[in-house]
Design an enzyme around this catalytic site. Structure first.
Site, PDB file in Angstrom:
ATOM      1  N   LEU A  17       0.819  -1.204   0.000  1.00  0.00           N
ATOM      2  CA  LEU A  17       0.000   0.000   0.000  1.00  0.00           C
ATOM      3  C   LEU A  17       0.856   1.259   0.000  1.00  0.00           C
ATOM      4  O   LEU A  17       0.533   2.246  -0.669  1.00  0.00           O
ATOM      5  CB  LEU A  17      -0.934   0.009   1.212  1.00  0.00           C
ATOM      6  CG  LEU A  17      -1.872  -1.187   1.382  1.00  0.00           C
ATOM      7  CD1 LEU A  17      -2.728  -1.008   2.640  1.00  0.00           C
ATOM      8  CD2 LEU A  17      -2.766  -1.367   0.159  1.00  0.00           C
ATOM      9  N   VAL A  58       9.478   3.357  12.421  1.00  0.00           N
ATOM     10  CA  VAL A  58       8.453   4.332  12.799  1.00  0.00           C
ATOM     11  C   VAL A  58       8.202   4.388  14.302  1.00  0.00           C
ATOM     12  O   VAL A  58       7.636   5.371  14.801  1.00  0.00           O
ATOM     13  CB  VAL A  58       7.123   4.064  12.059  1.00  0.00           C
ATOM     14  CG1 VAL A  58       7.282   4.301  10.571  1.00  0.00           C
ATOM     15  CG2 VAL A  58       6.589   2.659  12.347  1.00  0.00           C
ATOM     16  N   CYS A  84       1.592   3.874   6.332  1.00  0.00           N
ATOM     17  CA  CYS A  84       1.274   2.513   5.883  1.00  0.00           C
ATOM     18  C   CYS A  84       2.170   1.464   6.540  1.00  0.00           C
ATOM     19  O   CYS A  84       1.963   0.268   6.336  1.00  0.00           O
ATOM     20  CB  CYS A  84       1.426   2.410   4.359  1.00  0.00           C
ATOM     21  SG  CYS A  84       0.232   3.380   3.427  1.00  0.00           S
ATOM     22  N   SER A 147      -7.355  -1.433   9.732  1.00  0.00           N
ATOM     23  CA  SER A 147      -7.706  -2.684   9.062  1.00  0.00           C
ATOM     24  C   SER A 147      -9.137  -3.023   9.450  1.00  0.00           C
ATOM     25  O   SER A 147      -9.598  -2.616  10.529  1.00  0.00           O
ATOM     26  CB  SER A 147      -6.777  -3.823   9.511  1.00  0.00           C
ATOM     27  OG  SER A 147      -7.325  -5.092   9.188  1.00  0.00           O
ATOM     28  N   TYR A 160      -3.168  -7.869  16.639  1.00  0.00           N
ATOM     29  CA  TYR A 160      -3.333  -7.066  15.419  1.00  0.00           C
ATOM     30  C   TYR A 160      -4.594  -6.204  15.503  1.00  0.00           C
ATOM     31  O   TYR A 160      -4.566  -5.004  15.203  1.00  0.00           O
ATOM     32  CB  TYR A 160      -3.396  -7.998  14.207  1.00  0.00           C
ATOM     33  CG  TYR A 160      -3.453  -7.283  12.879  1.00  0.00           C
ATOM     34  CD1 TYR A 160      -2.355  -6.580  12.397  1.00  0.00           C
ATOM     35  CD2 TYR A 160      -4.607  -7.325  12.099  1.00  0.00           C
ATOM     36  CE1 TYR A 160      -2.399  -5.929  11.179  1.00  0.00           C
ATOM     37  CE2 TYR A 160      -4.665  -6.676  10.879  1.00  0.00           C
ATOM     38  CZ  TYR A 160      -3.553  -5.984  10.415  1.00  0.00           C
ATOM     39  OH  TYR A 160      -3.608  -5.340   9.199  1.00  0.00           O
ATOM     40  N   LYS A 164      -4.816  -2.058  15.545  1.00  0.00           N
ATOM     41  CA  LYS A 164      -5.566  -1.305  14.541  1.00  0.00           C
ATOM     42  C   LYS A 164      -6.779  -0.607  15.160  1.00  0.00           C
ATOM     43  O   LYS A 164      -7.181   0.476  14.715  1.00  0.00           O
ATOM     44  CB  LYS A 164      -5.997  -2.232  13.405  1.00  0.00           C
ATOM     45  CG  LYS A 164      -4.825  -2.808  12.609  1.00  0.00           C
ATOM     46  CD  LYS A 164      -3.950  -1.705  12.023  1.00  0.00           C
ATOM     47  CE  LYS A 164      -2.869  -2.258  11.110  1.00  0.00           C
ATOM     48  NZ  LYS A 164      -2.058  -1.179  10.488  1.00  0.00           N
ATOM     49  N   THR A 195      -0.959  -7.622  -1.053  1.00  0.00           N
ATOM     50  CA  THR A 195       0.256  -7.019  -0.515  1.00  0.00           C
ATOM     51  C   THR A 195       1.222  -8.140  -0.153  1.00  0.00           C
ATOM     52  O   THR A 195       0.911  -9.329  -0.321  1.00  0.00           O
ATOM     53  CB  THR A 195      -0.046  -6.186   0.745  1.00  0.00           C
ATOM     54  OG1 THR A 195      -0.468  -7.068   1.793  1.00  0.00           O
ATOM     55  CG2 THR A 195      -1.118  -5.136   0.481  1.00  0.00           C
TER      56      THR A 195
END
Length: 254
Positions: A17, A58, A84, A147, A160, A164, A195
Site C-alpha cells: 500500500l 516508525v 502505511c 484494518s 493485530y 488497529k 500485498t
C-alpha cells in the site's frame, strides 16, 4: 488541497500500500519522501518516482524526528503524511504449545500503534509550524492505516486487532485537537488486499477468503488504496472519520 507541488511523506513505502501510494502521489505532482524500515526498500520506490529515500523505524522517535527534519530541508514541510508501515500478527492468546504470547502483543502494538502515533505526532508538529495553504487555513493532512480487523478480527488476531483498533480510536480526538492548526486526520481500514502480507497465501486459503468478499469478489489492488488517499487529500470535508475499503467484506471467525 491540491497535490501538485506539495511535499508528501509515506511510511511503509518500500512495498504494498505504501509503495502504491508514493507512486500515485508522485504521479500527481507531489514531491514524495519514501520512508521504510530499510534503505533498500525506500530507495526501490523512490528511484522510480524522483523521490527521496529515508530508512527509519516508525516506532523510534529519534529516527522519525530525523526523517521529518530531512524532509523539511530537502523538499519542504510534508503537507500530506500517509502511514502505511505495519506488521501482521497471527498469534493466539492461548496457543497449543501453552506458551505466552505477550512479547508478540507488545511488538505488534509498538510498531502498528505507537509507530502510527509517533509519525502523527512529529508530522503534526512540522505541519503546525508551516504557513497555511489556503483561505481555510489548511496546513496538512494525516492519513493513518487501520484494518477491517479492528471490527471483525479473527481468532489469532487479538494483538493485530488491538493495534488497529487503537489507530481507529485516535482518529476523531486527533482530528478535533489538530483542527485549530488546519490539520485533518483520517483513517482508512482496508479489507483484503494484494500485498506482501497476503502474497504467500496458499490457493485454497485464498479461495476460502474470497468467499467472504461480496463485490468485487477479489483481493483489493494497492492502487485502489492510493486512489482513496487522493480523494481524501482533495476533499476538505473528509476529516476525523474512518473509511472501510473492503468490498463489503466481513471477516469470519477464523
Amino acid at each position: 488541497m491540491i497535490l501538485s507541488g506539495q511535499a508528501a511523506a509515506v511510511t511503509g513505502a518500500g512495498s504494498g500500500l505504501g509503495a502504491a501510494t508514493a507512486r500515485h502521489l508522485a504521479a500527481r505532482g507531489a514531491r514524495v519522501a519514501c520512508i521504510d524500515l530499510t534503505e533498500d526498500g525506500a530507495a526501490a520506490t523512490a528511484a522510480g518516482i524522483g523521490g527521496i529515500a529515508i530508512a527509519a523505524d516508525v516506532s523510534d522517535q529519534v529516527a522519525v524526528e530525523a526523517a521529518f527534519e530531512r524532509i523539511g530541508d530537502e523538499i519542504g514541510p510534508a503537507r500530506v503524511v500517509v502511514s502505511c508501515a505495519g506488521i501482521g500478527t497471527a498469534r493466539r492468546i492461548l496457543p497449543r504449545d501453552g506458551g505466552l504470547t505477550i512479547d508478540a502483543f507488545e511488538r505488534t502494538l509498538r510498531i502498528n500503534l505507537l509507530g502510527t502515533y509517533t509519525v502523527m505526532n512529529i508530522a503534526a508538529r512540522a505541519m503546525a509550524a508551516a504557513a497555511p495553504l489556503d483561505g481555510d487555513g489548511t496546513r496538512g493532512l494525516i492519513v493513518n492505516t487501520a484494518s477491517v480487523a479492528y471490527q471483525d478480527g479473527q481468532i489469532g488476531q487479538a494483538a493485530y486487532s488491538a493495534s488497529k483498533g487503537g489507530v481507529v480510536s485516535m482518529t476523531l480526538p486527533a482530528a478535533r485537537e489538530l483542527a485549530r492548526f488546519g490539520i485533518r486526520v483520517m483513517t482508512i481500514a482496508p479489507g483484503l488486499f494484494e500485498t506482501s502480507m497476503s502474497s504467500g497465501l496458499p490457493d485454497e486459503v485464498r479461495a476460502e477468503i474470497l468467499q467472504n468478499v461480496p463485490f468485487p469478489s477479489r483481493m483489493g489492488h494497492a492502487e485502489e488504496y492510493a486512489r482513496l488517499v487522493q480523494s481524501i487529500v482533495e476533499n476538505p470535508m473528509l476529516n476525523g472519520t474512518v473509511i472501510r475499503l473492503d468490498a463489503a467484506t466481513r471477516m469470519p471467525i477464523k
